[in-house]
Design a protein around this motif. Structure first.
Motif: not given
Length: 466
Positions: A233-234, A286-287, A301-302, A379-382
């Motif tokens: 994935s990465s 990791g994705a 939430n970050y 959509s993709r997020y790390e």
């Protein structure tokens, strides 16, 4: 002498005449009796036939009444199960059941820990539950960190997910929401451990019945091609990363469309009209990949406290959705809110739908395309350490709680429970983290109910342990 002889002959003749008359009378009586018996037999036969006909009619009526009563009883039983099933119980009953389930899960985990010394691996757990998150082990399994032959340990790629869920029927007559939490997603054909953490979360908001949402919660992830899950994935190579993202987007869209075809085929065969929205979050190492159709939403939430939407609702009021629908000849009208309209092909009736994308909803797809599609946005997020948790919920919550506020509410509960502080996870106790996520989900649910949400509400809070 002559006189006496004549008298004797005369008497004999009279006796003979009387005898003949008696014989004739007897024969007449016998003939009359025979005719009477024949008439009575014919009458008895007619009466018997009529009696048999009446009995057969009565038996048929009794059978039809029995079938009708059986059908009515079956319908009542189904309605009772629907209304008084696990999704229709009172909040207090569900909390008591959840508490009992937690205690049983804790005991089961203790039993597994006690028996781990004598067995190299426990029985396979069902990790594909569509109703609740499977129990989490207290520690990462040693078998999961080693190769099949045990020669070397494999470093695990990606964070481990811990999930808490809460749901409420609310003011609706039925509970049509469903969810899926597969915390250990294993691609078909994979033997052993390849060191990549995978998970699949989903929330499905059904309408016109709960069948489509139920089917999707149980089967959606099974339509995902296993080969794409086995890819890196990465990758360090940009071209390979681009190729992987394209392959994953294609696979997720195909997953939705294949699931939609199954639902449409089944509802057509059974004369149903069920439909459902869907929002899914797939983790591969990791994705994180989001795929959604409809107005169920996911937010992230970050560490710095920001909450951002991961998906954008599909509504007929959106300009891009409106253009897409009208381009294929679909109609949109305002009926309390903007809705997609589908005319019945044979009857003077119409169907209206408040979302522009969904699973199922055969009225809007067959035989005529009204512009409603199941194709998701992807959509993709790390999945970096900057991500603390995500929230997936049906629109019953998002109608009354904004994205940032939802993140703040969940964050406060996680901090109060002692598992999150200054943007970092402060606990290694997965049971405590799971309980905190469940408490955060319940707080969001209670807030939605307190603010008057009239819809079913399902909330999933998932925390990633880096």
């Amino acid at each position: 002498m002559m006189v006496r002889a004549d008298a004797s002959e005369s008497g004999a003749m009279e006796d003979a005449g009387r005898g003949r008359e008696g014989v004739m009378r007897d024969e007449g009586a016998r003939d009359g009796a025979k005719a009477t018996r024949e008439r009575r037999g014919a009458g008895s036969s007619s009466e018997e036939e009529a009696r048999e006909t009446n009995e057969a009619r009565a038996v048929g009526q009794e059978k039809r009444r029995g079938e009708a009563n059986a059908a009515a009883e079956a319908w009542e039983a189904r309605e009772k199960r629907r209304r008084k099933g696990k999704h229709g119980k009172s909040r207090r009953e569900r909390r008591e059941k959840a508490r009992a389930t937690t205690d049983e899960s804790a005991k089961a985990r203790e039993d597994v820990d006690m028996g781990s010394e004598s067995t190299s691996s426990g029985g396979a757990r069902d990790l594909d539950s569509a109703r609740a998150s499977p129990p989490l082990s207290d520690e990462v399994s040693e078998a999961a960190t080693a190769t099949a032959d045990g020669e070397a340990n494999i470093p695990l790629v990606g964070a481990q997910v811990v999930v808490g869920v809460a749901f409420e029927q609310g003011q609706r007559a039925y509970m049509e929401d469903r969810y899926s939490a597969v915390t250990e997603l294993k691609p078909f054909g994979l033997t052993g451990c390849d060191g990549v953490r995978r998970s699949f979360l989903g929330v499905y908001d059904g309408h016109n019945g709960d069948w489509a949402a139920q089917f999707a919660s149980e089967r959606m992830h099974t339509f995902l091609a296993p080969d794409v899950l086995l890819q890196d994935s990465s990758p360090s190579c940009p071209e390979r990363l681009t190729r992987f993202n394209v392959d994953m987007e294609t696979s997720l869209k195909k997953m939705y469309m294949d699931c939609d075809d199954e639902i449409l085929n089944s509802t057509a065969a059974e004369g149903r009209r069920d439909g459902s929205t869907a929002v899914c979050v797939l983790q591969v190492g990791g994705a994180l990949f989001t795929a959604h159709a409809g107005d169920s939403r996911a937010v992230v939430n970050y560490a710095d406290g920001r909450t951002r939407a991961m998906t954008e609702d599909h509504k007929p009021s959106m300009s891009n959705e409106r253009r897409r629908i009208t381009a294929v000849g679909g109609k949109i009208e305002f009926c309390g809110c903007w809705r997609v309209i589908a005319d019945h092909p044979y009857k003077p009736v119409r169907a209206a739908l408040a979302v522009s994308r969904s699973l199922g909803d055969i009225d809007f797809k067959r035989p005529k395309d009204s512009g409603v599609t199941a194709e998701p946005d992807v959509s993709r997020y790390e999945l970096t350490e900057d991500i603390n948790f995500i929230i997936l919920a049906s629109d019953g919550m998002w109608d009354v709680i904004r994205d940032q506020e939802a993140g703040d509410i969940a964050r406060k509960i996680l901090a109060t429970r002692g598992v999150l502080s200054e943007g970092k996870c402060t606990s290694t106790d997965k049971k405590a983290i799971e309980a905190a996520c469940t408490a955060a989900s319940q707080e969001l649910l209670d807030t939605s109910m307190h603010r008057g949400s009239s819809d079913n509400v399902t909330v999933v809070v998932a925390m990633y342990l880096h």
